[in-house]
Design an enzyme around this catalytic site. Structure first.
Site, PDB file in Angstrom:
ATOM      1  N   ASN A  83       0.628   0.924   6.337  1.00 54.07           N
ATOM      2  CA  ASN A  83       1.183   0.057   5.301  1.00 54.07           C
ATOM      3  C   ASN A  83       1.981  -1.020   6.008  1.00 54.07           C
ATOM      4  O   ASN A  83       2.887  -0.707   6.785  1.00 54.07           O
ATOM      5  CB  ASN A  83       2.092   0.876   4.373  1.00 54.07           C
ATOM      6  CG  ASN A  83       2.852  -0.006   3.404  1.00 54.07           C
ATOM      7  OD1 ASN A  83       2.354  -1.047   2.973  1.00 54.07           O
ATOM      8  ND2 ASN A  83       4.067   0.399   3.065  1.00 54.07           N
ATOM      9  N   CYS A 127       0.865  -1.176   0.000  1.00 57.19           N
ATOM     10  CA  CYS A 127       0.000   0.000   0.000  1.00 57.19           C
ATOM     11  C   CYS A 127       0.902   1.226   0.000  1.00 57.19           C
ATOM     12  O   CYS A 127       2.106   1.130   0.218  1.00 57.19           O
ATOM     13  CB  CYS A 127      -0.870   0.036   1.244  1.00 57.19           C
ATOM     14  SG  CYS A 127      -1.887  -1.438   1.428  1.00 57.19           S
ATOM     15  N   GLU A 144       1.333 -11.273 -17.732  1.00 56.62           N
ATOM     16  CA  GLU A 144       0.773 -10.297 -16.796  1.00 56.62           C
ATOM     17  C   GLU A 144      -0.048  -9.214 -17.476  1.00 56.62           C
ATOM     18  O   GLU A 144      -0.904  -8.616 -16.844  1.00 56.62           O
ATOM     19  CB  GLU A 144       1.837  -9.706 -15.874  1.00 56.62           C
ATOM     20  CG  GLU A 144       2.860  -8.831 -16.528  1.00 56.62           C
ATOM     21  CD  GLU A 144       3.875  -8.263 -15.524  1.00 56.62           C
ATOM     22  OE1 GLU A 144       3.556  -8.104 -14.346  1.00 56.62           O
ATOM     23  OE2 GLU A 144       5.002  -7.979 -15.964  1.00 56.62           O
ATOM     24  N   HIS A 185      12.507 -32.520 -23.676  1.00 62.19           N
ATOM     25  CA  HIS A 185      12.378 -33.233 -22.393  1.00 62.19           C
ATOM     26  C   HIS A 185      10.960 -33.160 -21.839  1.00 62.19           C
ATOM     27  O   HIS A 185      10.765 -33.305 -20.636  1.00 62.19           O
ATOM     28  CB  HIS A 185      13.395 -32.675 -21.397  1.00 62.19           C
ATOM     29  CG  HIS A 185      14.811 -32.856 -21.849  1.00 62.19           C
ATOM     30  ND1 HIS A 185      15.409 -34.091 -21.937  1.00 62.19           N
ATOM     31  CD2 HIS A 185      15.718 -31.955 -22.309  1.00 62.19           C
ATOM     32  CE1 HIS A 185      16.645 -33.944 -22.400  1.00 62.19           C
ATOM     33  NE2 HIS A 185      16.850 -32.657 -22.640  1.00 62.19           N
ATOM     34  N   LYS A 214       2.712  -3.375  -7.947  1.00 64.14           N
ATOM     35  CA  LYS A 214       4.034  -3.244  -8.539  1.00 64.14           C
ATOM     36  C   LYS A 214       5.123  -4.048  -7.828  1.00 64.14           C
ATOM     37  O   LYS A 214       5.931  -4.685  -8.437  1.00 64.14           O
ATOM     38  CB  LYS A 214       4.442  -1.780  -8.610  1.00 64.14           C
ATOM     39  CG  LYS A 214       5.725  -1.605  -9.380  1.00 64.14           C
ATOM     40  CD  LYS A 214       5.704  -0.424 -10.279  1.00 64.14           C
ATOM     41  CE  LYS A 214       6.940  -0.377 -11.144  1.00 64.14           C
ATOM     42  NZ  LYS A 214       6.898  -1.356 -12.210  1.00 64.14           N
ATOM     43  N   LYS A 218       5.918 -10.879 -19.456  1.00 65.72           N
ATOM     44  CA  LYS A 218       5.218  -9.655 -19.885  1.00 65.72           C
ATOM     45  C   LYS A 218       3.882 -10.009 -20.522  1.00 65.72           C
ATOM     46  O   LYS A 218       2.875  -9.346 -20.294  1.00 65.72           O
ATOM     47  CB  LYS A 218       6.042  -8.853 -20.909  1.00 65.72           C
ATOM     48  CG  LYS A 218       7.227  -8.092 -20.399  1.00 65.72           C
ATOM     49  CD  LYS A 218       6.891  -6.866 -19.611  1.00 65.72           C
ATOM     50  CE  LYS A 218       6.818  -7.159 -18.132  1.00 65.72           C
ATOM     51  NZ  LYS A 218       8.070  -7.353 -17.427  1.00 65.72           N
ATOM     52  N   TRP A 262      -3.851  -1.916  -1.364  1.00 65.12           N
ATOM     53  CA  TRP A 262      -3.798  -3.177  -2.114  1.00 65.12           C
ATOM     54  C   TRP A 262      -4.212  -4.234  -1.118  1.00 65.12           C
ATOM     55  O   TRP A 262      -3.476  -4.542  -0.181  1.00 65.12           O
ATOM     56  CB  TRP A 262      -2.371  -3.411  -2.644  1.00 65.12           C
ATOM     57  CG  TRP A 262      -2.306  -4.620  -3.497  1.00 65.12           C
ATOM     58  CD1 TRP A 262      -1.699  -5.807  -3.192  1.00 65.12           C
ATOM     59  CD2 TRP A 262      -2.864  -4.763  -4.795  1.00 65.12           C
ATOM     60  NE1 TRP A 262      -1.869  -6.678  -4.220  1.00 65.12           N
ATOM     61  CE2 TRP A 262      -2.571  -6.071  -5.217  1.00 65.12           C
ATOM     62  CE3 TRP A 262      -3.592  -3.923  -5.645  1.00 65.12           C
ATOM     63  CZ2 TRP A 262      -2.980  -6.551  -6.459  1.00 65.12           C
ATOM     64  CZ3 TRP A 262      -3.991  -4.408  -6.867  1.00 65.12           C
ATOM     65  CH2 TRP A 262      -3.677  -5.703  -7.265  1.00 65.12           C
TER      66      TRP A 262
HETATM   67  C1  AGP Z   1       7.291  -7.558 -13.725  1.00 65.04           C
HETATM   68  O1  AGP Z   1       6.682  -6.879 -14.746  1.00 65.04           O
HETATM   69  C2  AGP Z   1       6.764  -7.314 -12.371  1.00 65.04           C
HETATM   70  N1  AGP Z   1       6.518  -5.973 -12.063  1.00 65.04           N
HETATM   71  C3  AGP Z   1       7.505  -8.086 -11.274  1.00 65.04           C
HETATM   72  O2  AGP Z   1       7.904  -9.331 -11.759  1.00 65.04           O
HETATM   73  C4  AGP Z   1       8.734  -7.391 -10.650  1.00 65.04           C
HETATM   74  O3  AGP Z   1       9.793  -7.374 -11.555  1.00 65.04           O
HETATM   75  C5  AGP Z   1       9.116  -8.139  -9.362  1.00 65.04           C
HETATM   76  O4  AGP Z   1       8.042  -8.093  -8.464  1.00 65.04           O
HETATM   77  C6  AGP Z   1      10.350  -7.578  -8.725  1.00 65.04           C
HETATM   78  O5  AGP Z   1      10.208  -6.227  -8.393  1.00 65.04           O
HETATM   79  P1  AGP Z   1      11.459  -5.328  -8.067  1.00 65.04           P
HETATM   80  O6  AGP Z   1      12.341  -5.295  -9.269  1.00 65.04           O
HETATM   81  O7  AGP Z   1      10.885  -3.998  -7.734  1.00 65.04           O
HETATM   82  O8  AGP Z   1      12.166  -5.964  -6.901  1.00 65.04           O
END
Ligand code: AGP
Length: 575
Positions: free
Chosen positions: A91, A2, A460, A476, A570, A457, A65
């Protein structure tokens, strides 16, 4: 994860000011939000709408979140005490919230929602019956189990209170206002002076006056540090999806990084090279996209004769053997991913050396590291990480170059621009794969990490099942899934006979292949995208840009929300 922000100001401000700050943290969570400003309390489900409503000199806000309790107005923050006078945004995660809730209910407290955070407002209400706020906060450190960054206001009082344990919290001062927020981006356009809360510290804040205390209530002296305002953090303006905008920012981001490695980050760059040389073992720790960048880095470094290992941070302790001669390099866009932080804590506990490559300056990962290089990708808003991956990969390529990997990096920005100009051809592939339920992306060596990143990519942003894999692994097992019409994107570096033969293997079983290659001889293949670059590692970076565009256009053609994919925030491991 959050986001929280608070403002204490000498003069009155509107909710628009508070929500504009909160909006800058929206990438941390976006299923509901709310604020308390003066006497106004507001909560809403959905993304932040910066609208007027209420004025005051003291305000706290929260973008959520959901982890404990569903997405609803009553679970949105701020949470209030029974008498409504105390407002709290939080948070983190309060692990012992059920036990505290039972205890408070026995004392007559009524709860409005189901979140773990709500107990904090009631504990404060209960505590204030017996003593002043500083004593109540000192007591909270004893009672709360878990992680927290908390902001509190009390009706009729001019102070804002802030406390932290294991969730990020930073205070900024300037222009007659004090800001407290989950990260510096919340106020980095308004001031250039900040100071971080350490664990188990709280602060009492009044306009531009603030006092820090340790968990026993003993004053703590702090000095503000200066950071460069917005320079690297301002996103490109304009409408449309952040994802596409951020992909388009990649050439400038790489230029900025390459420049800084020869100038302002030169010393740190040299120091990191020295640290790698002096370490017996080098292990990368990272998650998701950053993990794929680390894999690419391992490839570059191995080619330069540097032995290293890449581990997913959440598995770090199960696979890493860390000793004082081990250098652990964390890669993280946000610098706040809990799995990475945990891996670093584990490594530090074993006496390992810690360095970091991060995007968000002054983040927790940076502060845990002996040495940090900033990838300078700028503020990345879209949940799907794109430009950070490219900048991480370029930085790792530059590190490998210092160990003898032969590459001319100066033309990378222009080569990325050339890939961006191929958008029509990439869009055509995207529209075609968007119709499928399953998709495979294959690579080998340099292109294996890129295959995995492209798959991530696509997953997601498009919600299509995509598997990025080593071409060599097809035989395999996975080959059993290839049938007439199965789409397979093949990333072919140079004239690598093995990946070419994997491509023929899947074609023989009816797969519809799309080739992305730097091999001019394959240019005439059906559905091939040719990228003009040599066999010096740059193709990995450029193929990743092509993969990002394919993912973007596939999601766009399906009408997906793109910037905020379902079920993802994120930095997914921090509430
Ligand atoms: C990828 O598009 C995601 N946002 C996610 O995999 C991200 O890379 C991962 O959570 C790691 O985050 P960070 O690089 O902020 O540690």
């Amino acid at each position: 994860m959050c986001g929280i922000v608070g403002i204490s100001s000498r003069t009155e401000f509107s909710s628009r000011v508070l929500l504009t700050r909160l909006k800058r943290l929206e990438y941390r969570g976006y299923d509901s939000y709310g604020f308390r400003l003066g006497a106004t309390t507001f909560k809403s489900v959905g993304g932040i709408r910066v609208a007027a409503g209420g004025r005051g000199r003291l305000g706290i806000a929260h973008t959520r979140w959901a982890t404990h309790g569903g997405v609803s107005e009553r679970n949105a923050h701020p949470h209030l005490s029974c008498d409504g006078r105390i407002a709290v945004v939080h948070n983190g995660i309060i692990e012992n919230h059920e036990e505290l809730r039972r205890e408070l209910a026995r004392k007559g407290h009524r709860f409005a929602g189901e979140t773990d955070s709500e107990v904090i407002a009631h504990l404060i209400e209960e505590g204030l019956r017996h003593g002043p706020m500083p004593r109540v906060l000192a007591d909270l450190f004893r009672r709360l189990v878990g992680t927290f960054a908390v902001l509190v206001t009390v009706e009729g009082q001019e102070e804002m209170y802030a406390m932290k344990r294991d969730s990020p919290l930073v205070l900024g001062v300037g222009g007659g206002r004090t800001y407290v927020a989950s990260d510096i981006y919340a106020f980095s356009d308004a001031t250039d002076r900040a100071m971080f809360f350490e664990n188990d510290e709280f602060a009492v804040i009044r306009a531009d006056d603030y006092r820090f205390f340790d968990k026993r209530g003993k004053p703590v002296a702090k000095r503000a540090f200066r950071f460069s305002r917005e320079r690297e953090t301002r996103p490109r303006s304009g409408s449309g999806h952040h994802m596409l905008r951020e992909i388009r920012e990649e050439p400038e981001a790489v230029e900025r990084l390459l420049f800084s490695l020869g100038h302002d980050q030169r010393k740190a760059f040299d120091a990191l090279i020295g640290l790698i040389r002096r370490s017996r073992k080098v292990i990368f720790a990272s998650c998701g996209t950053s993990y794929h960048a680390s894999l690419l880095g391992s490839y570059f470094l191995h080619r330069a004769g540097v032995e290293c290992q890449t581990l997913i941070a959440s598995e770090f302790r199960h696979f890493a053997d860390v000793d004082p001669d081990t250098l652990v390099i964390a890669l993280s866009q946000s610098g706040e991913t809990m799995d990475v932080i945990d891996a670093l804590k584990y490594a530090a506990g074993k006496g390992g050396r810690i360095a970091a490559l991060v995007n968000v300056p002054h983040s927790t990962v940076q502060r845990m590291s002996r040495l940090t290089l900033n990838i300078l990708a700028g503020r990345e808003i879209c949940v799907a990480s794109t430009k950070a991956f490219i900048s991480q990969a370029v930085l790792l390529l530059m590190i490998a170059r210092r160990f003898g990997f032969r590459v001319d990096a100066t033309d990378i920005p222009d080569k990325i621009r050339a890939v961006l100009r191929r958008r029509a051809a990439l869009k055509a592939i995207a529209v075609e794969i968007a119709q499928s339920r399953d998709l495979y992306i294959i690579g080998r060596g340099l292109t294996y990490p890129v295959a995995r990143e492209t798959a991530l990519k696509i997953k997601e942003t498009s919600y299509i099942h995509a598997e990025g894999m080593m071409g060599g692994e097809l035989k395999h097992g996975t080959l059993a899934l290839i049938e007439e019409g199965t789409p397979v994107i093949s990333l072919i570096n140079n004239s690598d006979p093995d990946i070419i033969s994997n491509t023929r293997e899947v074609e023989a079983r009816g797969a519809k292949t799309f080739i992305i290659t730097n091999n001019p001889a394959l240019r005439r293949e059906k559905a091939a995208i040719s990228i003009a670059t040599g066999n010096d590692g740059k193709f990995g970076i450029l193929a990743a840009v092509a993969g990002q565009l394919i993912a973007y256009y596939a999601a766009a053609s399906l009408g997906r929300p793109i910037d905020k994919p379902r079920n993802l925030a994120k930095s997914v491991t921090v509430k």
